[in-house]
Design an enzyme around this catalytic site. Structure first.
Site, PDB file in Angstrom:
ATOM      1  N   LYS A  22       0.838  -1.208   0.000  1.00 28.72           N
ATOM      2  CA  LYS A  22       0.000   0.000   0.000  1.00 28.72           C
ATOM      3  C   LYS A  22       0.868   1.251   0.000  1.00 28.72           C
ATOM      4  CE  LYS A  22      -2.533   2.723   3.404  1.00 28.72           C
ATOM      5  NZ  LYS A  22      -1.444   3.552   3.929  1.00 28.72           N
ATOM      6  N   ASN A  23       1.806   1.320   0.926  1.00 37.06           N
ATOM      7  CA  ASN A  23       2.546   2.575   1.088  1.00 37.06           C
ATOM      8  C   ASN A  23       3.494   2.856  -0.075  1.00 37.06           C
ATOM      9  OD1 ASN A  23       1.177   3.159   3.396  1.00 37.06           O
ATOM     10  ND2 ASN A  23       2.807   2.522   4.798  1.00 37.06           N
ATOM     11  N   CYS A 117      -5.203   8.021   8.902  1.00 41.17           N
ATOM     12  CA  CYS A 117      -5.469   7.544  10.262  1.00 41.17           C
ATOM     13  C   CYS A 117      -5.143   8.620  11.287  1.00 41.17           C
ATOM     14  CB  CYS A 117      -4.626   6.302  10.554  1.00 41.17           C
ATOM     15  SG  CYS A 117      -5.101   4.875   9.580  1.00 41.17           S
ATOM     16  N   ARG A 122       0.193  14.959  12.973  1.00 36.25           N
ATOM     17  CA  ARG A 122       0.957  14.467  11.818  1.00 36.25           C
ATOM     18  C   ARG A 122       1.448  15.668  11.011  1.00 36.25           C
ATOM     19  NH1 ARG A 122      -1.712   8.961   9.423  1.00 36.25           N
ATOM     20  NH2 ARG A 122       0.399   8.756   8.641  1.00 36.25           N
ATOM     21  N   ASP A 306       3.574   0.327  12.210  1.00 40.92           N
ATOM     22  CA  ASP A 306       2.367  -0.183  11.556  1.00 40.92           C
ATOM     23  C   ASP A 306       2.079  -1.647  11.899  1.00 40.92           C
ATOM     24  OD1 ASP A 306       2.001   2.290  10.491  1.00 40.92           O
ATOM     25  OD2 ASP A 306       2.392   1.740   8.408  1.00 40.92           O
ATOM     26  N   ARG A 398      -9.054   0.635   3.389  1.00 41.44           N
ATOM     27  CA  ARG A 398      -8.083   1.542   2.790  1.00 41.44           C
ATOM     28  C   ARG A 398      -6.759   0.849   2.509  1.00 41.44           C
ATOM     29  NH1 ARG A 398      -6.722   5.316   6.674  1.00 41.44           N
ATOM     30  NH2 ARG A 398      -4.978   5.486   5.290  1.00 41.44           N
TER      31      ARG A 398
HETATM   32  C1  UD1 Z   1       4.247   6.685   6.772  1.00 44.33           C
HETATM   33  C2  UD1 Z   1       3.238   5.600   6.544  1.00 44.33           C
HETATM   34  C3  UD1 Z   1       2.570   5.208   7.859  1.00 44.33           C
HETATM   35  C4  UD1 Z   1       3.611   4.852   8.904  1.00 44.33           C
HETATM   36  C5  UD1 Z   1       4.674   5.936   9.019  1.00 44.33           C
HETATM   37  C6  UD1 Z   1       5.837   5.529   9.904  1.00 44.33           C
HETATM   38  C7  UD1 Z   1       2.498   6.106   4.295  1.00 44.33           C
HETATM   39  C8  UD1 Z   1       1.401   6.605   3.424  1.00 44.33           C
HETATM   40  N1  UD1 Z   1       2.232   6.090   5.609  1.00 44.33           N
HETATM   41  O1  UD1 Z   1       3.525   7.813   7.271  1.00 44.33           O
HETATM   42  O2  UD1 Z   1       1.723   4.103   7.619  1.00 44.33           O
HETATM   43  O3  UD1 Z   1       2.995   4.678  10.159  1.00 44.33           O
HETATM   44  O4  UD1 Z   1       5.217   6.232   7.711  1.00 44.33           O
HETATM   45  O5  UD1 Z   1       6.456   4.376   9.429  1.00 44.33           O
HETATM   46  O6  UD1 Z   1       3.540   5.692   3.853  1.00 44.33           O
HETATM   47  N2  UD1 Z   1       7.076  14.060  11.202  1.00 44.33           N
HETATM   48  C9  UD1 Z   1       7.323  15.380  11.501  1.00 44.33           C
HETATM   49  N3  UD1 Z   1       7.349  16.287  10.466  1.00 44.33           N
HETATM   50  C10 UD1 Z   1       7.136  15.910   9.176  1.00 44.33           C
HETATM   51  C11 UD1 Z   1       6.878  14.559   8.881  1.00 44.33           C
HETATM   52  C12 UD1 Z   1       6.848  13.647   9.928  1.00 44.33           C
HETATM   53  O7  UD1 Z   1       7.531  15.746  12.649  1.00 44.33           O
HETATM   54  O8  UD1 Z   1       7.170  16.770   8.287  1.00 44.33           O
HETATM   55  C13 UD1 Z   1       7.065  13.067  12.302  1.00 44.33           C
HETATM   56  C14 UD1 Z   1       5.693  12.397  12.487  1.00 44.33           C
HETATM   57  O9  UD1 Z   1       4.876  13.154  13.332  1.00 44.33           O
HETATM   58  C15 UD1 Z   1       6.098  11.050  13.075  1.00 44.33           C
HETATM   59  C16 UD1 Z   1       7.455  10.754  12.414  1.00 44.33           C
HETATM   60  O10 UD1 Z   1       7.931  11.996  11.924  1.00 44.33           O
HETATM   61  O11 UD1 Z   1       6.300  11.176  14.454  1.00 44.33           O
HETATM   62  C17 UD1 Z   1       7.404   9.785  11.283  1.00 44.33           C
HETATM   63  O12 UD1 Z   1       6.428  10.193  10.337  1.00 44.33           O
HETATM   64  P1  UD1 Z   1       6.523   9.816   8.799  1.00 44.33           P
HETATM   65  O13 UD1 Z   1       7.592   8.792   8.603  1.00 44.33           O
HETATM   66  O14 UD1 Z   1       6.593  11.058   8.005  1.00 44.33           O
HETATM   67  O15 UD1 Z   1       5.101   9.158   8.561  1.00 44.33           O
HETATM   68  P2  UD1 Z   1       4.206   9.243   7.266  1.00 44.33           P
HETATM   69  O16 UD1 Z   1       5.074   9.342   6.065  1.00 44.33           O
HETATM   70  O17 UD1 Z   1       3.116  10.241   7.446  1.00 44.33           O
END
Ligand code: UD1
Length: 419
Positions: A22-23, A117, A122, A306, A398
């Site tokens: 998915k991701n 989610c 986020r 996850d 999803r």
């Molecule tokens: C992706 C995955 C999600 C998974 C997560 C962590 C997708 C679509 N989703 O989410 O299923 O749980 O990786 O493996 O691929 N953060 C910041 N600033 C930013 C971006 C992130 O502070 O600009 C923080 C977030 O709050 C979190 C951490 O970094 O604590 C990791 O987030 P991130 O790896 O970006 O998650 P997603 O890409 O949203």
């Protein structure tokens, strides 16, 4: 509205084939916007996040032909608009990948604030920082993100936090930028590598994906004219591995990259399960009550957040007291309240949860609070005595293709019922 009705307990036994990730899929689909041509994507999971991504691409001008349920051909030669349908983009998280791709392709994009989610705050500050360092201006307001760049120029970008989304998004924006972009402290998840592999197959020049430092040498054009098969889903494979352990079952999990599952294998062995590794499949079984273990979720190659709720079901049933420390998301323990309704004894506070293992769970109506929580509750319902009803299936749909058919094929008594 629909619900899943599960009658347990059933030890899950048999073979299961894992779908594409998915991701990876939800990033590769927007990445096709960088191609001035046609490409074919195979092993796409047939899930609602993929359907919505395709709908958004079509609204932007892409032409999509469904060859099979899991294979599409996509023509992105004519992208007519820079405005995405806000209602669709705000339905899921990965819509933020439209920003990196469209900045690269058209130099402008407007998307709705990404949904997905509810796992706590986020933020997308690292995405924005990356775009700005490549020369874009980004504004956020009234639930809309607007980004514009007259031209994108490569830069050295240090990520303050390891972020999957920001790493991929900056990579997307940098593919057609002038010069070289370096992403330092990059995420190393399998889907980061898969997106880089896809872009390289289409003509990009990305090196180092899967390490802390990714280097992107900008190219003039991506041509497409190629077929790409999405990597197998690490999280779906891990879900079934943990389902085998929680239900004292015996599963052969096919079409997975076993190396991606090392951290899960290690924990399964720690709780007393057996994992046999055949390179592209795993045999997982456990014929006794699992023992306790402590988990800390971490970026790859650490234990994935996850799979934390699915592991939580194993620990809820384990012999002894276990602790999970969730280091990625601030509210990822909502599922523990649902497990407690089934007789689990879990105390969650902040980013820590203490699991006093119980011998059995009992069926109950429960609510899927997010995608992976939903998968965990299906596992719990299969392991529990009696009837469990899982509500709020839109989260599960999803991210998991044919979830109840798959569970049924390995022995679960599970039915989807319209309410
Ligand atoms: C992706 C995955 C999600 C998974 C997560 C962590 C997708 C679509 N989703 O989410 O299923 O749980 O990786 O493996 O691929 N953060 C910041 N600033 C930013 C971006 C992130 O502070 O600009 C923080 C977030 O709050 C979190 C951490 O970094 O604590 C990791 O987030 P991130 O790896 O970006 O998650 P997603 O890409 O949203």
């Amino acid at each position: 509205m629909e619900k899943l009705v599960i009658k347990g307990p059933t030890p899950l036994k048999g073979e299961i084939k894992i779908n594409g990730a998915k991701n990876a899929a939800v990033a590769i689909l927007p990445a096709t916007l960088l191609i001035d041509g046609i490409c074919t994507l195979d092993n796409l999971p047939h899930i609602s996040d993929v359907m919505i991504s395709c709908e958004i691409l079509e609204k932007l001008g892409a032409k999509i032909t469904w060859n099979t349920k899991n294979c599409i051909t996509i023509d992105t030669r004519h992208i007519d608009t820079t405005q995405t349908p806000l209602d669709l983009t705000s339905k899921f998280r990965a819509s933020y990948y439209m920003i990196g791709s469209m900045l690269g392709r058209k130099g402008e994009i407007e998307v709705g604030m990404p949904g997905g989610c509810q796992l706590g705050a986020r933020p997308i500050d690292q995405h924005i920082k990356g775009f700005e360092m490549l020369g874009a201006t980004v504004s956020v307001g009234n639930g809309v993100i607007y980004a514009k760049a007259d031209s994108l120029v490569g830069n050295s970008i240090y990520m303050d936090i390891v972020s999957v989304g920001a790493t991929i998004n900056i990579m997307l924006a940098a593919v057609l930028a002038k010069g070289t972009t370096t992403i330092d402290n990059a995420a190393k998840e399998p889907h980061v590598v898969d997106v880089a592999n896809f872009l390289n197959a289409m003509g990009a020049d990305i090196r180092g994906a899967g390490t802390d430092i990714i280097k992107i040498n900008g190219v003039d054009r991506l041509n497409g004219n190629s077929t790409y098969s999405v990597v197998p889903d690490q999280i779906e494979a891990g879900t079934f591995m943990l389902a085998a352990v929680a239900t004292k079952g015996d599963l052969l999990i096919k079409n997975c990259i076993t190396k991606h599952l090392d951290s899960i294998t290690a924990k399964i062995v720690e709780v007393g399960g057996i994992v046999e590794d055949f390179g592209d499949s795993l045999h997982v079984y456990c014929n006794h009550r699992p023992s306790k273990a402590n988990i800390k979720t971490l970026p790859y190659p650490g234990f994935p957040t996850d799979l934390q709720p699915q592991m939580g079901v194993v620990l809820a049933l384990a012999d002894g007291t276990s602790i999970i420390n969730e280091s990625i998301w601030e509210s990822r323990f909502q599922y523990t309240q649902e497990l407690n309704k089934m007789g689990a004894q879990i105390t969650a506070q902040g980013k820590t949860a203490i699991f006093e293992g119980v011998e059995t769970l009992s069926g109950s109506p429960v609510c899927s609070t997010d995608l992976r929580a939903g998968a965990a509750l299906i596992i719990a319902g299969t392991a529990a005595n009696g009837v469990t009803e899982v509500h709020n299936l839109e989260h599960i749909d999803r991210g998991y293709e044919d979830i109840e058919e798959k569970f049924r094929s390995i022995g679960a008594q599970i039915n989807r019922i319209k309410t």
